[in-house]
Structure formats: structure tokens, C-alpha cells
Design a protein around this motif. Structure first.
Motif, mmCIF file in Angstrom:
data_model
loop_
_atom_site.group_PDB
_atom_site.id
_atom_site.type_symbol
_atom_site.label_atom_id
_atom_site.label_comp_id
_atom_site.label_asym_id
_atom_site.label_seq_id
_atom_site.Cartn_x
_atom_site.Cartn_y
_atom_site.Cartn_z
ATOM 1 N N VAL A 50 0.852 -1.197 0.000
ATOM 2 C CA VAL A 50 0.000 0.000 0.000
ATOM 3 C C VAL A 50 0.887 1.246 0.000
ATOM 4 C CG1 VAL A 50 -1.628 1.350 1.387
ATOM 5 C CG2 VAL A 50 -1.933 -1.108 1.161
ATOM 6 N N THR A 51 0.572 2.184 -0.889
ATOM 7 C CA THR A 51 1.286 3.457 -0.919
ATOM 8 C C THR A 51 0.338 4.561 -0.489
ATOM 9 O OG1 THR A 51 2.749 2.712 -2.685
ATOM 10 C CG2 THR A 51 2.567 5.086 -2.366
ATOM 11 N N VAL A 52 0.786 5.405 0.442
ATOM 12 C CA VAL A 52 0.004 6.528 0.955
ATOM 13 C C VAL A 52 0.719 7.812 0.555
ATOM 14 C CG1 VAL A 52 -0.810 7.695 3.040
ATOM 15 C CG2 VAL A 52 -0.866 5.192 2.902
ATOM 16 N N ASP A 53 0.014 8.693 -0.144
ATOM 17 C CA ASP A 53 0.552 10.011 -0.486
ATOM 18 C C ASP A 53 0.195 10.950 0.663
ATOM 19 O OD1 ASP A 53 1.283 12.496 -1.435
ATOM 20 O OD2 ASP A 53 0.221 12.296 -3.339
ATOM 21 N N ALA A 54 1.153 11.202 1.548
ATOM 22 C CA ALA A 54 0.894 12.002 2.745
ATOM 23 C C ALA A 54 0.429 13.407 2.389
ATOM 24 C CB ALA A 54 2.143 12.053 3.620
ATOM 25 N N ALA A 55 0.976 13.992 1.328
ATOM 26 C CA ALA A 55 0.570 15.345 0.936
ATOM 27 C C ALA A 55 -0.908 15.386 0.551
ATOM 28 C CB ALA A 55 1.448 15.852 -0.207
ATOM 29 N N ALA A 56 -1.400 14.336 -0.090
ATOM 30 C CA ALA A 56 -2.808 14.285 -0.491
ATOM 31 C C ALA A 56 -3.739 14.120 0.704
ATOM 32 C CB ALA A 56 -3.028 13.145 -1.486
ATOM 33 N N HIS A 57 -3.253 13.535 1.792
ATOM 34 C CA HIS A 57 -4.071 13.324 2.991
ATOM 35 C C HIS A 57 -3.971 14.483 3.984
ATOM 36 C CE1 HIS A 57 -4.196 9.125 1.604
ATOM 37 N NE2 HIS A 57 -5.280 9.033 2.347
ATOM 38 N N GLN A 58 -3.058 15.414 3.758
ATOM 39 C CA GLN A 58 -2.860 16.497 4.721
ATOM 40 C C GLN A 58 -4.093 17.387 4.787
ATOM 41 O OE1 GLN A 58 0.163 19.442 3.853
ATOM 42 N NE2 GLN A 58 0.717 19.559 6.004
ATOM 43 N N GLY A 59 -4.495 17.749 6.002
ATOM 44 C CA GLY A 59 -5.653 18.606 6.211
ATOM 45 C C GLY A 59 -5.301 19.756 7.142
#
Length: 105
Positions: free
Chosen positions: A27-36
Motif C-alpha cells: 500500500v502506498t500513501v501520499d501524505a501530501a494528499a491526505h494532509q488537512g
């Protein structure tokens, strides 16, 4: 690079970091896309069949904590041309992302 915490004696799940992308198992998580606006936690699970997913059921493989967005202020103007300050979002600091890895079941 991200802050890494290892829980339990191990062995731990495979992981890799490239910029703001974090891979746990498959699984790859794009941290920038999840940042709130506030801190965000993304959980990665390992299912009984050994596959990885972002939703349970399953055991925790990792928890990824992504710090909330930060801003800088710059002089600007509002919609009607009145002077003011504009809030400009800063890019995600990959060094502020925390990965908690759990032992393999």
C-alpha cells in the motif's frame, strides 16, 4: 525523512519513503494528499490473507500521522482590491510525518 517508531520486538512490516509517499507492504500513501487543517492519521492494515489495505478488518501494519497544514502570510488583496494578508499553504514537511510500524502477526 519521516519519523519512525517500531512497536513490539519485530519483525516489522516492509516500508519505504520517497518524498511524501510512504509504502507499507503493498500500500502506498501520499501524505501530501491526505494532509488537512489538523493532524490526520492513516491506518494501514494487514489482512489474514497477508494482503495490505487502508480499511480493516485486520491487524495494524502501520499508523501514519500527518501533521496539519501550515501557512505563511504574504501581502495581498481581497476580491475587491483592498489590501490585506493572504494565507499561502506551505508544502508538507516530509520530516514531520510519523510512521508507527507494528510487528507482523
Amino acid at each position: 525523512m519521516a519519523i519512525l517508531k517500531q512497536m513490539g520486538a519485530g519483525p516489522h512490516h516492509d516500508w519505504a519513503v520517497r518524498g511524501t509517499e510512504i509504502r507499507i507492504g503493498s500500500v502506498t500513501v501520499d501524505a501530501a494528499a491526505h494532509q488537512g487543517e489538523g493532524d490526520t492519521i492513516v491506518d494501514v492494515y494487514v489482512k489474514p490473507d497477508g494482503s495490505y489495505a487502508l480499511q480493516g478488518p485486520g491487524a495494524f501494519a502501520a499508523n501514519i500521522t500527518i501533521r496539519g497544514r501550515s501557512y505563511r502570510e504574504e501581502p495581498g488583496a481581497d476580491n475587491q482590491g483592498h489590501p490585506g494578508m493572504a494565507r499561502i499553504p506551505e508544502p508538507l514537511d516530509a520530516n514531520a510525518v510519523e510512521i508507527t510500524l507494528w510487528s507482523k502477526p
